[in-house]
Design an enzyme around this catalytic site. Structure first.
Site, PDB file in Angstrom:
ATOM      1  N   ASP A  35       0.855  -1.185   0.000  1.00  0.00           N
ATOM      2  CA  ASP A  35       0.000   0.000   0.000  1.00  0.00           C
ATOM      3  C   ASP A  35       0.893   1.238   0.000  1.00  0.00           C
ATOM      4  O   ASP A  35       1.654   1.462   0.944  1.00  0.00           O
ATOM      5  CB  ASP A  35      -0.893  -0.021   1.247  1.00  0.00           C
ATOM      6  CG  ASP A  35      -2.012   1.007   1.183  1.00  0.00           C
ATOM      7  OD1 ASP A  35      -2.098   1.731   0.181  1.00  0.00           O
ATOM      8  OD2 ASP A  35      -2.802   1.082   2.149  1.00  0.00           O
ATOM      9  N   ASP A  56      -2.947   2.618  -5.964  1.00  0.00           N
ATOM     10  CA  ASP A  56      -1.935   2.687  -4.912  1.00  0.00           C
ATOM     11  C   ASP A  56      -1.809   1.435  -4.052  1.00  0.00           C
ATOM     12  O   ASP A  56      -1.077   1.449  -3.057  1.00  0.00           O
ATOM     13  CB  ASP A  56      -2.183   3.902  -4.015  1.00  0.00           C
ATOM     14  CG  ASP A  56      -3.555   3.873  -3.343  1.00  0.00           C
ATOM     15  OD1 ASP A  56      -4.390   3.020  -3.716  1.00  0.00           O
ATOM     16  OD2 ASP A  56      -3.785   4.698  -2.448  1.00  0.00           O
ATOM     17  N   GLU A  57      -2.479   0.356  -4.388  1.00  0.00           N
ATOM     18  CA  GLU A  57      -2.317  -0.853  -3.581  1.00  0.00           C
ATOM     19  C   GLU A  57      -2.574  -2.097  -4.411  1.00  0.00           C
ATOM     20  O   GLU A  57      -3.294  -2.064  -5.408  1.00  0.00           O
ATOM     21  CB  GLU A  57      -3.225  -0.833  -2.351  1.00  0.00           C
ATOM     22  CG  GLU A  57      -4.705  -0.800  -2.652  1.00  0.00           C
ATOM     23  CD  GLU A  57      -5.552  -0.909  -1.390  1.00  0.00           C
ATOM     24  OE1 GLU A  57      -5.221  -1.728  -0.512  1.00  0.00           O
ATOM     25  OE2 GLU A  57      -6.551  -0.173  -1.300  1.00  0.00           O
TER      26      GLU A  57
END
Length: 369
Positions: free
Chosen positions: A24, A118-119
């Site tokens: 993350d 983003d993850e």
């Protein structure tokens, strides 16, 4: 004692388990802005358009100290942190950085399941670089992101996706946490049930009414009792309390729909939903812009005070091109709900579906997430 020891050594049972890493990126959009503009480093940065109806896409950790959070109305963020620097979102740039992060992931495994820009989950049960453990893989990935992209990421390592996601949040920002198979029960038992993915405020409140506040409280309940209260989700709660999650990492999964919903503090009539529908439309629009897809169909979801679900959908001749157009269609769909004036609703949701791919840049982004 829980520690950053290596997953992958020990008993035969441990070796047979999956080795999952959840990565993350830390305050991703805000961190990209601070990286690219040295004048923003160390300052409270809020990625959002200014305006009464705009919402926060991301907040730097400096801004989070003031209580600023993503999905919060921008006007609230400005009140909490008057010194914040507001930066309009640039999803084209964020997507380019996300691709660079993904390239680092793919050096180590082809089993990469992105959740957003983003993850992502990575299955490193077998990795391409010959590293001996999942923990070493996670450390290497974080080092490569830092050295090559000048950004930080947090990672969780565990035998399944459920645990890895919890672990990645454990030492944020810029942290690594490992949950060993033999440590699962000790780790989970004291956690508040709200830490379980899918347990929102409403479900957490329902659990508390039957005396369940922690995962340990869930452990002493049998599956039948939980299913009686929560239906099929009761079985899921029973399994997660024991750290059981059989869902595999699915590479390149593309969401068939994107939606956001909100449960009201009190049941309200249709005529009082405008502000919430606008906020949800903006949130869904920004989420759809992240991967540059265009949705043909707009969906409005309502749940009555009697828990009856109503949905309305529309596929216009021309797909919405801005969040305002999406909001206008959602409000139109609300007018198509034929119910008695005294009917009250406990939940409203806005969604997009029926996607087609596009390489075009978004013409208007009025940010969220």
């Amino acid at each position: 004692m829980l520690s950053e020891t290596e997953i992958g050594t020990g008993s035969t049972e441990s070796v047979a388990m999956r080795k999952i890493v959840h990565v993350d990126m830390d305050a991703f959009y805000a961190s990209v802005e601070q990286r690219d503009n040295p004048g923003l480093r160390g300052r409270p940065v809020v990625v959002a358009w200014r305006g009464n109806r705009s919402v926060v896409c991301a907040a730097s950790y400096e801004a989070r100290k003031f209580g600023v959070r993503s999905a919060m109305p921008a006007i609230t963020a400005e009140r909490l942190c008057p010194e914040a620097v507001f930066v309009p979102p640039d999803f084209t740039r964020y997507k380019a950085v996300s691709r660079a992060v993904r390239e680092i992931f793919l050096r180590h495994t082809d089993l990469v399941e992105p959740l957003s820009l983003d993850e992502a989950y990575l299955d490193v049960t077998e990795n391409k670089t010959g590293l001996p453990t999942a923990t070493r893989v996670a450390k290497t990935i974080r080092e490569q992101i830092r050295e090559e992209l000048h950004l930080t990421a947090s990672a969780g390592v565990a035998p399944n996706k459920f645990l890895a996601k919890i672990a990645s949040d454990w030492r944020k920002p810029d942290g690594l946490f490992v949950i060993q198979p033999q440590e699962i029960e000790v780790f989970l038992a004291p956690l508040l049930v709200g830490r379980i993915p899918g347990v929102g405020k409403v479900t957490e409140a329902r659990l508390k009414t039957i005396g369940i506040a922690t995962v340990g409280d869930l452990l002493v309940r049998d599956q039948a009792a939980l299913e009686e209260h929560f239906g099929r989700y009761g079985r899921r709660l029973y399994e997660l309390a024991r750290g059981v999650d059989h869902h595999p990492v699915v590479p390149d999964r593309t969401a068939k729909s994107i939606s956001a919903e909100d449960t009201f503090e009190r049941d309200i009539p249709l005529t009082e939903m405008d502000e919430v529908i606008l906020r949800l439309a903006e949130k869904v629009w920004a989420a759809s812009r992240r991967d540059m897809r265009v949705a043909k169909t707009v969906v409005l979801k309502l749940k009555t005070s009697e828990f009856k679900t109503l949905t309305r959908s529309l596929t216009p001749l021309v797909p919405p091109e801005t969040w305002e157009e999406l909001a206008a269609i959602a409000l139109l769909l609300r007018e198509r709900v034929n119910v008695a004036a005294m009917q009250r609703f406990r939940l409203v949701g806005v969604g997009l579906s029926n996607f087609r791919e596009t390489t075009e840049s978004p013409s208007s982004i009025f940010g969220e997430l």
